[in-house]
Design an enzyme around this catalytic site. Structure first.
Site: not given
Ligand SMILES: NC(=O)c1ccc[n+]([C@@H]2O[C@H](COP(=O)([O-])OP(=O)(O)OC[C@H]3O[C@@H](n4cnc5c(N)ncnc54)[C@H](OP(=O)(O)O)[C@@H]3O)[C@@H](O)[C@H]2O)c1
Length: 240
Positions: A153, A188-189, A61
């Protein structure tokens, strides 16, 4: 020697159980890097680790200071040095300002700002000792441009980016590189299923972000060069 060579330490991908982080962990492993993958959902990490011999699951975590400290100690004991942290931990909240509860805001701080602080703070002493290391923070274009329903955010992503810009100036003379990557909408999710179905053709794909991060690591392995910030948007721009 390129940073990716397995004898030269491990790449820690934090937030690797899903989306962008999982794609980065897969891509870097496929390219021969030794990768440690962390997130809370350990079963997902184990599935990843079964597919790539150089990918190792380290459930953590990343918003828990003790868990982060223990994980970094375990990584340093097993691999000797952490050569790069790719911080992909994050959750999103898209709501009008007045609909955001204090509890939701606090949770968002934990998963975005706090986890970046903890993970970066934990890897830095080793990197400073080695006089080399790379921290890549996966941030968002919401830190650069104001979107409605993104006050919390976008505000927190901007705080992360600015915290790391200041840190960059502190560690620059010591061979440590801090890189902000501001990513646009990625399929992504993080997004509700309806949004993903509707906008998929216009979104970045996680593996395209992952390929970019792999190229960035290669670029950053040049000791003379620091790619400080990268904005990665879909060709057609932000979602309306
Ligand atoms: N998707 C987009 O459009 C987008 C655009 C810009 C930036 N981002 C950024 O990219 C990053 C990844 O997002 P994503 O789109 O890949 O979303 P995602 O599929 O929901 O992945 C988020 C990841 O963060 C992990 N996580 C969340 N809280 C955590 C914690 N306390 N400890 C450890 N792991 C944690 C989750 O793992 P567990 O739940 O298993 O812990 C998961 O692996 C985020 O920072 C997001 O804000 C995303």
């Amino acid at each position: 020697m390129a940073i990716g060579q397995p004898t030269r330490g491990v790449i820690w991908v934090a937030g690797a159980s899903s989306g962008i982080g999982a794609a980065i962990a897969r891509r870097l492993s496929a390219e021969g890097y030794t990768v440690a993958a962390s997130a809370r959902r350990s079963a997902r990490l184990r599935v990843l680790a079964r597919s790539y011999p150089s990918l190792h699951a380290f459930p953590c975590d990343c918003a828990d200071a003790d868990a982060v400290r223990r994980t970094v100690e375990a990584l340093e004991e097993r691999f000797g040095a952490i050569r790069a942290l790719i911080h992909c931990v994050g959750t999103a909240l898209f709501k009008p300002f007045l609909d955001i509860s204090p509890e939701e805001f606090a949770e968002l701080i934990r998963h975005n700002l706090w986890s970046t602080f903890l993970c970066t703070r934990a890897v830095l002493p080793g990197m400073l000792h080695q006089q080399q290391g790379i921290v890549v923070a996966i941030g968002s274009v919401a830190s650069l441009k104001a979107f409605p329903r993104s006050s919390a955010y976008g505000g927190l992503k901007a705080a992360v980016a600015q915290m790391l810009r200041a840190l960059r100036e502190e560690v620059r003379p010591h061979g440590v590189k801090i890189i902000n990557v501001h990513v646009g909408a990625t399929e992504t999710p993080l997004w509700p299923a309806t949004m993903r179905r509707r906008w998929r053709a216009q979104m970045l794909l996680p593996d395209d972000v992952a390929k970019t991060i792999a190229s960035l690591l290669t670029l950053a392995s040049n000791p003379q060069l620091l790619p400080e910030e990268l904005v990665l948007r879909p060709q057609l721009g932000d979602l309306p």
